[in-house]
Enzyme design. Structure first.
Site, PDB file in Angstrom:
ATOM      1  CG  HIS A 265      -0.509   0.316   2.504  1.00 49.40           C
ATOM      2  ND1 HIS A 265      -0.388   1.608   2.968  1.00 49.40           N
ATOM      3  CD2 HIS A 265      -0.137  -0.481   3.540  1.00 49.40           C
ATOM      4  CE1 HIS A 265       0.040   1.594   4.226  1.00 49.40           C
ATOM      5  NE2 HIS A 265       0.210   0.338   4.587  1.00 49.40           N
ATOM      6  CG  ASP A 277       1.988   1.598   8.046  1.00 49.66           C
ATOM      7  OD1 ASP A 277       1.765   0.919   7.022  1.00 49.66           O
ATOM      8  OD2 ASP A 277       1.126   1.835   8.900  1.00 49.66           O
ATOM      9  CD  GLU A 310      -3.221  -0.817   4.763  1.00 45.69           C
ATOM     10  OE1 GLU A 310      -3.054  -1.836   5.456  1.00 45.69           O
ATOM     11  OE2 GLU A 310      -3.009   0.331   5.208  1.00 45.69           O
ATOM     12  CD  GLU A 311      -2.356   3.032   7.071  1.00 48.06           C
ATOM     13  OE1 GLU A 311      -3.117   2.528   7.920  1.00 48.06           O
ATOM     14  OE2 GLU A 311      -1.122   2.838   7.065  1.00 48.06           O
ATOM     15  CG  ASP A 339       1.341  -3.143   5.352  1.00 49.94           C
ATOM     16  OD1 ASP A 339       1.989  -2.115   5.611  1.00 49.94           O
ATOM     17  OD2 ASP A 339       0.119  -3.252   5.584  1.00 49.94           O
ATOM     18  CG  HIS A 440      -1.145   4.070  12.084  1.00 50.07           C
ATOM     19  ND1 HIS A 440      -2.395   3.506  12.153  1.00 50.07           N
ATOM     20  CD2 HIS A 440      -0.583   3.553  10.955  1.00 50.07           C
ATOM     21  CE1 HIS A 440      -2.586   2.697  11.126  1.00 50.07           C
ATOM     22  NE2 HIS A 440      -1.491   2.705  10.390  1.00 50.07           N
TER      23      HIS A 440
END
Length: 506
Positions: A265, A277, A310-311, A339, A440
């Site tokens: 992603h 990420d 994706e998130e 990922d 995140h």
């Protein structure tokens, strides 16, 4: 005719019949070239971590020029798409950027209020909404052990009936935490971040049972100090449809009815640049594609995917797979997912295709066990790295591929879960700390990547992609072109010998 000749002839005819069933005409033919190990060795040598890191630098700069992130629906994401697609077109790939729509939660109420103090609480995707004015109950704090809120026993010892449960993030999914709280009687859940910054842009993964929101690490600590007081949680939102793009690139050579697909992603969360990420997976995959080239000497076409949104719930990959007809899905021999492959406190996880760990979702579709073995064998033999399995939890883009019966596998270096003492002894790093403490968050930047892990996993990705580009026989029984040619040549030689034998007997 001797018995031995009869057996040999039967075997050749059986093999020829089997190959005839597999010999579906395709639009492109694979040129004669390297065998699997040779191509894998060449591609692995060509993929250099310095070049992978250059792509990470590009993603960091794109984020910094576009509000600090590369999230779906932003100019930073669009610039990331243009960067990846431009590189691939220059390398000779057949490149498309298909659009898809996705729902976006627009917040109407995001508060957790205790007395006169209000804290920001961001509704999670799939969370039920509260009524206007919110829901009120006593604040109950789940003890912060190694797996807070992950077991029903975590809610024993105090009365959660009619309460708002406060749980620290980590070790299991938000969905598990909130369902355990609801089962204990909670009418709402607040999950506190375990790293600095707010907790937004996250998902329960499926429709929830009680309103659930995320609060920052600091606000979670402040709320915990007010345990027992009445808290009013107001979580409301409405949805709007937005448009985003995937990037799809396929080689111009190789069988188009037995495609090897690999994906990562491309989007980040709104809180940061998303360099681990999932800049790492995207960059490693991009460099493998560029070094492979648009017209490599392969038997099977290789298709690469960089997924959007994706998130926001695996939207881009899910929409892509669902857009394919059954026959088009059959054309995909397997799917490889990358990922997070450079977490700063890295683990070395390979998706548990055979369910040998006996944890969670179970085995993947047939062929997934073989994919797991391919990655594990390479990392063990070539890099001297002991791997561990990781469950198909549904948290990444393999989800819809598996749902449609497509075998899958891939690599993962860990997110918010905690590294154990045994893992630190095996892999290095710090025990008792998350694999990615910046997961995140704003700290997921160019300075927080383990480049040793990035190099090892980029090489593993290159090795496995190249190996399957030559032959997927262990996954789905479709042999390499050279193997098919050898069987056909043997069959032709045998038939000529048979003809001469009959002539001599007449």
């Amino acid at each position: 005719m001797s018995a031995r000749t009869g057996v040999r002839r039967a075997a050749i005819l059986a093999a020829s019949a089997s190959l005839a069933l597999l010999a579906v005409p395709t639009a492109t033919a694979a040129p004669a070239g390297l065998d699997g190990p040779a191509l894998a060795k060449k591609l692995t040598k060509d993929v250099q971590v310095e070049a992978v890191n250059r792509h990470l630098i590009a993603f960091q700069r794109i984020a910094e020029r576009n509000g600090g992130n590369r999230a779906a629906g932003t100019s930073g994401y669009d610039a990331s798409v243009d960067y990846v697609a431009g590189k691939l077109r220059a390398a000779g790939f057949d490149v498309t950027t298909p659009e898809f729509t996705y729902p976006v939660q627009v917040y109407d109420a995001t508060t957790a209020k205790v007395g006169s103090t209000s804290y920001e609480a961001l509704p999670m995707e799939y969370s039920p909404q509260t009524p206007v004015g919110g829901v009120t109950g006593p604040l109950r704090v789940v003890a912060e052990d190694g797996t807070p809120g992950c077991e029903a026993e975590d809610f024993a010892g105090q009365d959660f009936t009619g309460s708002i449960a406060l749980i620290r993030r980590g070790s299991c999914t938000f969905d598990i935490k909130h369902r355990n709280a609801a089962a204990a009687g909670a009418i709402g859940v607040l999950v506190a971040n375990n790293a600095p910054g707010p907790l937004g842009g996250v998902t329960l993964g499926q429709p929830g049972v009680v309103p659930t929101g995320g609060v920052s690490q600091a606000d979670g600590t402040a709320l915990a100090a007010r345990a027992g007081e009445a808290v009013t949680v107001d979580l409301r939102f409405h949805e709007e449809e937005k448009v985003s793009r995937n990037v799809i690139a396929q080689t111009r050579t190789g069988r188009e009815d037995n495609v090897v697909m690999a994906g990562a992603h491309l989007d980040s969360v709104e809180e940061g640049a998303g360099i681990n990420d999932n800049g790492t997976g995207s960059a490693g995959l991009l460099e493998a594609a560029l070094r492979l080239g648009g017209s490599p000497k392969v038997n099977n076409a290789v298709r690469f995917g960089w997924w959007g949104a994706e998130e926001l719930g695996l939207v881009g990959s899910t929409k892509y797979v669902q857009s394919l007809s059954f026959e088009q899905q059959l054309d995909i021999a397997l799917y490889l997912n990358f990922d997070m492959i450079g977490s700063p406190n890295a683990a070395y996880f390979v998706y548990d295709g055979d369910d040998s760990d006996g944890v969670g979702a179970g085995a993947g579709p047939y062929g997934s066990a073989q994919i797991e073995k391919a990655f594990t064998d390479y990392l063990t033999a070539e890099k001297g790295v002991q791997t561990e399995g990781t469950d198909f939890t549904g948290r990444s883009d393999y989800g819809e591929f598996i749902a449609q019966g497509i075998p899958a596998g891939g690599l993962f270096t860990g997110a918010e879960q905690i590294k154990t003492e045994a893992q630190a002894a095996k892999w290095g790093g710090r025990a008792g700390v998350a694999y990615d403490p910046n997961y995140h968050g704003a700290g997921d930047n160019l300075g927080n990547v383990d480049r040793v892990a990035l190099e090892r996993n980029s090489d593993a990705a290159a090795w496995v992609i190249a190996s399957y580009a030559i032959s997927t026989e262990d996954v789905n029984g479709v042999p390499a072109r050279s193997s098919r040619a050898a069987v056909r040549a043997s069959a032709r030689t045998f038939h000529v010998a048979e003809h001469h034998s009959h002539a001599d007997a007449s």
